[in-house]
Design a protein around this motif. Structure first.
Motif, PDB file in Angstrom:
ATOM      1  N   TRP A 233      34.365   0.036  -5.902  1.00 51.82           N
ATOM      2  CA  TRP A 233      33.162  -0.175  -5.109  1.00 51.82           C
ATOM      3  C   TRP A 233      32.184  -1.281  -5.995  1.00 51.82           C
TER       4      TRP A 233
ATOM      5  N   TYR B 257      23.746   4.724  -3.083  1.00 53.38           N
ATOM      6  CA  TYR B 257      25.051   4.118  -2.343  1.00 53.38           C
ATOM      7  C   TYR B 257      25.665   5.375  -1.895  1.00 53.38           C
TER       8      TYR B 257
ATOM      9  N   LEU C 221      28.921  -2.452  -6.573  1.00 53.37           N
ATOM     10  CA  LEU C 221      27.887  -2.210  -6.286  1.00 53.37           C
ATOM     11  C   LEU C 221      26.785  -3.485  -6.498  1.00 53.37           C
TER      12      LEU C 221
END
Length: 919
Positions: free
Chosen positions: A718, A684, A720
Motif C-alpha cells: 500500500w 486508509y 500511503l
C-alpha cells in the motif's frame, strides 16, 4: 433372534461353522457395545446413516469429488426444516464428509491412563489353570489332577457422568471422542454412561441411562464395594454447580468412590465457570480410595510460614471438607488423576474445589454471569469479546463468520484455518457473547445438523468490512482451505457427518436453505478441471529460515550495535527475544516486559540512543521499552483507536517516523509518537481481514510502502504517499499462515521481509526480487499487443495450466478462441479472449452464454486485458458457470504458470500458434 441370524447366514451363502458363529456373536457384542455407547453419547441416530445409503452418491467424500470441480458443500438441514423447505429453493444431493477430530491428542490421552492398568484382581466368574499347583498335585497323586484358580483381570469400573446442561451442546463431538477414547483403552472392566440433569440453579439433580431416559436417583451411580471411578464430564457453566443440590450428589459419590470432574474447557477459562478451584496437595492411601479418605494439605507458601495461626486455621477448615479434583480433558490432566487414583502413596498437586462433609455450602467462588447477548448490539458484543479473547480466538471468530455454525463445520474450520489452535479457542468464541441463546430451541437428535447463530450483525462485522468484495474474498478463502483439508483427510480414521452437495441442474433430492452458506469447495480455479498441477510455478523460496520457541505472536525489527537489523519477537507471557536473522542465534539475553493485553510490537529508532520497542494493547495503550534490557523508557500514550489488531513503524517521506496501526474494521491510521500519539492524516481503508501481519518495506527505489498479509499468504503493498494508495500484490507465501512480519533494512537496497507462522519458523524473503515488481510494464506490454498476439498468449497460458485437451477455434464461432476438453470426464469448457481498451461490454457475456448452450459446454471463461464492471460480475453470477479473468488475475496466472517464459524485463515471450477449423 438366533433363528433370524441363521436364516440370514444361509440366505447369504456364508459358510459359517460353530466356531465362526461364536466369533461373529462375540465380535458383534463387543462392537455393538461401543456403538451403543457412542450413539447414546452423541445422540446421532442410525437412521441418518441408513438415509445416506438410499442415495446412489451417498458416502462420497469431498476429496473424491475433484472431477466435478467447483462444487459447494452445505450442512445437511434438519428433517423438520427440510420438509418445510419452500418450493423452488436450491437443491443438492446427500454426501458424507470426513469429520475433523475435536479431541487434540486421543492417543496421548489413552496412554495417560496407563497407571490404572498395572493392577489386576482375581475374578469371581472366570477361572484358569493353575499350572504350578496342577503339576505338583499330579506328581503327588500319580495322575493328572488339574487345579483351577480365579482368573485375574481388570480391577476397576468406570462411570462416566455427562452433564446434560444446554451449554454442553457445544462440546458434543469432543465429549463423544473423549468417551470413545477412554472406553477403547480396555483398562476398565465395565464402562457405564450416565446423564446428569438438574444442574441449573435451584433444580434437583437426577441421572438417567440415556439422554431422554427416565430420571433415576444419583445414588445408583456409586458402587459401595469401592471399585468404581466416577468421572463427571462437564463445563461447570451451569449455576447449579455452586449450589447445594449438586454438592449433595458429589458428597454421596465421594463417600464410596473416587470422584473427579473432567472440565472440557481449558484451564484459562475456568474463572468464567460457576466453580473456581484452587491448588491443594492430595494423597490417596490405597488404590481407588474414596475422596473422603484422601489426605488434603495446602501447598507451602511464604506468607503461610510467616503466620502459623493462619496455617492452623486453614488446615482445620480443610479437615472438614472433601476435595473434588477438576482436571482438563488432556493427557496431562487425566494422567495426574490416574496416578492419584492408582494409590501410589505420593502427594499430588491438583486443582480442587471442596464440599463440606456435612450439609453446609461449598467454598467456591461463583463466576460473574456475562450479560445476556440479546441485550447487546453487534458492536458492543464484539467489543466485549475482543477485550477478553486471545488473538487466536479472535482470528478463529473471523473465519467462523464465513461458514454455517454447526459443530462438525466449526471443528473443520478450526483445524484447517488455525491448525495450532485448541478446542479452548473455540470455547472462547462460543462463550464470548457472540452467539445467540440456543437454550430452548428445538433441536434434532443429530447434532451434526444443529446450527448455532451469531447475534445479528456480528457475522458481517467479523468479516472485517461491509464491502462486498472483501466479504466474498474471506468466504472463498475459508471454503477453499476447508475443502483442501477434507481432501487430505480422505483416508483418515474418523467418522463422517452428513452434508449436501449443490447440483448445478437443480435435480437433487435435498433442499438447500435460501440463505445457507457453503462451508467447503472442492475446486476453485480452472486448473482443477481434471488437469495436472505439475506445470504450476512453485511458491517463492525463502532466503533463509530458523526455528524459535513456540508461542511468539508479534515481531519487529530493531537496530543492533553495529547498525544491522535484528528481529525482536514477543510471546504472550511478556518475553522479548532478540534474534540475529543471519544465523538464527540469540543476539541478546531475553527480557520480560509488563504490558498486559499486548497484541503487537514496533521499533522506534532514537538518534544516539538504543532503539525503543513499542508495545500496544487492544485498547490502544502504547508503552515504550529499551530494546537492550527491557527497561520502561519514555512516556507512554494512548491512541484514539480501539480493537487494535497490528502495529508497525512507518517512515513517511514527508512526516518522518510514525506508527501505523490497523483494527478489525480494516482501517489503517498513522500516529506521531514524538507528539504524544496524535493522529497524522486520514484513515486508509485496506479491508484485508482476516490477517494481523503488518510491516514497513522499502522498494528498490527507496519508496516506503505498508505491507499487509492475511492468513492465505497473500502479501499486499500500500502506497500511503499517493492518492491511489493500492493495493499492489507483492507475493504469495507458503506455508500461508502468517502470524507476524517485520522488515530487515539493507543499505542502498530494498528491504527483506521476515515472517513467522504457527510452526514457529522465522523465514526471510526477498520480496522485490519476485515478478510483481514488473507488473506495470507487463500491463503496458498488454496494451501494445494486437488481438491476435493476445489470443496467442491466452492459448499458451492454458497449455501451461494443463487443464485438458486444447483445440483452438480462431474466433470462428461466437468469438470462441479456445475449447478445453477434460481428458477424464469429456466435459467441454470454452474460452473467449477479449482484447479491450477499458471495460468489457456486457453483451460479450451474453454471447458467451449463448455459445455455451450451442456447444453444450459445462463452463465458460472470459479473459481480458482490461477490467470487468460490477454489472459484468452480477451477470456472470446470475448466468452461473462463467468465470471472469481480468488483467490483474491474468498477471497472477502468467507469473504462476509462465514463469520460465518471462524475460528479465517482465515481458512474456509471445509465440504464434496456427488455428484450427474444427469449429
Amino acid at each position: 433372534m438366533i433363528d433370524l441370524l441363521l436364516r440370514a447366514l444361509i440366505e447369504s451363502g456364508a459358510d459359517a461353522g460353530p466356531e465362526e458363529l461364536a466369533e461373529i456373536l462375540w465380535l458383534a457384542i463387543r462392537i455393538g457395545a461401543v456403538d451403543r455407547q457412542a450413539n447414546t453419547t452423541t445422540g446421532i441416530k442410525q437412521s441418518d446413516a441408513n438415509e445416506q445409503l438410499a442415495h446412489p452418491r451417498a458416502g462420497i467424500e469431498v476429496g473424491s469429488l475433484e472431477a466435478v470441480g467447483g462444487d459447494d458443500y452445505y450442512y445437511a438441514m434438519p428433517r423438520n426444516e427440510a420438509t418445510a423447505a419452500v418450493q423452488g429453493s436450491r437443491r443438492g444431493e446427500g454426501v458424507l464428509v470426513r469429520r475433523a477430530m475435536a479431541l487434540q491428542n486421543p492417543l496421548g490421552l489413552m496412554r495417560a491412563l496407563r497407571p490404572l492398568s498395572s493392577r489386576t484382581v482375581p475374578g469371581s466368574t472366570r477361572t484358569e489353570l493353575d499350572e504350578e499347583r496342577s503339576v505338583a498335585s499330579s506328581v503327588e497323586q500319580g495322575m493328572v489332577v488339574p487345579i483351577l484358580k480365579p482368573q485375574r483381570g481388570r480391577w476397576l469400573d468406570l462411570a462416566i457422568v455427562l452433564d446434560s446442561h444446554h451449554s454442553m451442546l457445544l462440546w458434543h463431538d469432543l465429549v463423544a471422542e473423549l468417551c470413545s477414547a477412554i472406553t477403547q483403552t480396555g483398562i476398565f472392566r465395565d464402562v457405564r454412561l450416565w446423564f446428569l440433569s438438574g444442574t441449573d440453579a435451584g433444580a434437583t439433580p437426577t441421572v438417567a441411562t440415556s439422554k431422554d431416559g427416565a430420571p433415576r436417583h444419583p445414588q445408583e451411580v456409586a458402587d459401595p464395594s469401592g471399585h468404581r471411578l466416577v468421572l463427571v464430564v462437564t463445563d461447570t457453566v451451569a449455576e447449579g454447580w455452586n449450589g447445594p443440590g449438586v454438592e449433595t450428589v458429589l458428597r454421596h459419590w465421594a463417600t464410596h468412590n473416587p470422584v473427579a470432574l473432567v472440565n472440557v474447557l481449558p484451564r484459562r477459562l475456568w474463572s468464567r465457570c460457576a466453580v473456581t478451584p484452587s491448588g491443594v496437595l492430595v494423597r490417596a492411601g490405597r488404590p481407588a480410595a474414596s475422596n473422603v479418605s484422601w489426605r488434603v494439605a495446602l501447598p507451602q507458601r511464604r506468607n503461610m510460614r510467616a503466620n502459623p495461626k493462619f496455617t492452623g486455621q486453614t488446615r482445620s477448615r480443610l479437615a472438614d471438607r472433601i476435595a473434588i479434583p477438576i482436571v482438563e480433558a488432556s493427557p496431562v490432566g487425566l494422567g495426574a488423576l490416574a496416578s492419584l487414583v492408582a494409590g501410589k502413596g505420593r502427594w499430588s498437586r491438583m486443582s480442587c474445589f471442596t464440599v463440606s462433609r456435612g450439609g453446609t455450602t461449598s467454598e467456591v467462588l461463583a463466576a460473574q454471569e456475562p450479560a445476556a447477548s440479546a441485550d447487546l448490539d453487534a458492536m458492543q458484543a464484539l467489543r466485549r469479546f475482543r477485550e477478553s479473547a486471545s488473538p487466536i480466538a479472535q482470528e478463529l471468530a473471523g473465519y467462523l463468520s464465513a461458514v454455517p455454525l454447526t459443530l462438525p463445520v466449526m471443528t473443520l474450520v478450526r483445524r484447517a484455518m488455525v491448525p495450532h489452535s485448541e478446542h479452548g479457542h473455540l470455547a472462547e468464541v462460543a462463550l464470548g457473547g457472540l452467539f445467540t441463546q440456543w437454550h430452548g430451541r428445538s433441536r434434532t437428535g443429530d447434532m451434526a445438523r444443529f446450527e448455532f447463530d451469531f447475534i445479528p450483525g456480528v457475522r458481517d462485522a467479523l468479516l472485517g468490512s461491509q464491502l462486498r468484495h472483501d466479504i466474498t474474498a474471506v468466504q472463498e478463502l475459508v471454503r477453499r482451505e476447508v475443502g483442501k483439508y477434507v481432501k487430505g483427510r480422505s483416508g483418515a480414521p474418523s467418522s463422517d457427518f452428513p452434508a449436501t452437495r449443490a447440483t448445478t441442474d437443480e435435480t437433487g433430492d435435498r433442499p438447500i436453505a435460501p440463505a445457507a452458506l457453503p462451508f467447503a469447495q472442492s475446486a476453485a480455479i480452472p486448473g482443477t478441471m481434471g488437469g495436472s498441477s505439475r506445470a504450476r510455478r512453485q511458491s517463492p523460496r525463502s532466503h533463509s529460515s530458523f526455528r524459535i520457541p513456540a508461542g511468539a505472536m508479534a515481531m519487529a525489527s530493531v537496530s543492533g550495535a553495529d547498525g544491522r537489523s535484528l528481529l525482536a519477537t514477543y510471546s504472550p507471557d511478556g518475553t522479548i527475544r532478540i534474534w540475529d536473522p543471519r544465523d538464527g542465534s540469540l543476539a541478546r539475553e531475553p527480557f520480560m516486559v509488563r504490558a498486559p493485553g499486548t497484541v503487537a510490537i514496533a521499533a522506534l529508532p532514537q538518534r544516539g540512543r538504543s532503539t525503543h520497542l513499542a508495545t500496544i494493547s487492544v485498547d490502544g495503550m502504547v508503552r515504550l521499552w529499551d530494546s537492550n534490557d527491557g527497561a520502561l523508557s519514555g512516556t507512554g500514550f494512548t491512541i484514539n483507536q480501539r480493537d487494535v489488531l497490528a502495529m508497525t513503524e512507518f517512515s513517511s517521506i514527508e512526516r518522518g517516523l510514525l506508527l501505523a496501526t490497523t483494527g478489525y474494521g480494516g482501517g489503517v491510521r498513522l500516529w506521531d509518537a514524538a507528539a504524544g500519539g496524535s493522529q497524522v492524516g486520514r484513515e486508509y481503508h485496506i479491508g484485508t481481514f482476516p490477517g494481523r501481519a503488518l510491516t514497513f518495506l522499502m522498494d528498490t527505489r527507496n519508496r516506503p510502502y505498508l505491507a499487509t498479509a492475511d492468513y492465505s499468504g497473500e502479501v499486499l503493498l500500500w502506497d500511503l504517499e499517493s492518492r491511489d494508495f493500492g493495493p499492489r500484490r507483492l507475493m504469495a507465501i507458503r506455508p500461508p499462515e502468517i502470524l507476524a512480519m517485520a522488515s530487515i533494512d539493507r543499505a542502498k537496497r530494498s528491504s527483506l521481509l521476515a515472517t513467522i507462522g504457527y510452526d514457529s519458523v522465522v523465514r526471510i524473503w526477498d520480496p522485490f526480487a519476485q515478478f510483481p515488481s514488473t507488473r506495470s510494464r507487463f500491463h503496458d506490454y498488454l496494451s501494445a499487443m494486437n488481438p491476435l498476439e493476445f489470443e496467442s498468449l491466452i492459448i499458451r497460458l492454458f497449455e501451461a495450466m494443463d487443464v485438458g485437451r486444447i483445440t483452438t477455434a480462431g474466433g470462428g464461432r461466437a468469438g470462441i478462441d479456445v475449447i478445453l476438453t477434460n481428458r477424464e470426464t469429456g466435459e467441454v469448457s470454452i474460452v473467449q479472449a477479449k482484447y479491450v481498451q477499458r471495460a468489457v461490454p456486457t453483451e460479450e457475456l451474453q454471447m458467451l452464454a449463448r455459445a455455451m448452450g450451442d456447444l453444450r459446454a459445462s463452463r465458460g471463461i472470459l479473459v481480458t486485458n482490461g477490467v470487468f464492471s460490477r454489472p459484468n460480475f452480477e451477470l456472470a453470477k446470475d448466468l452461473e458457470r462463467i468465470e471472469l479473468i481480468d488483467g490483474e488475475k491474468l498477471w497472477e496466472l502468467v507469473q504462476e504458470y509462465l514463469a520460465s517464459e518471462i524475460s528479465s524485463d517482465g515481458f512474456p515471450i509471445a509465440q504464434r500458434r496456427e488455428t484450427s477449423d474444427d469449429y
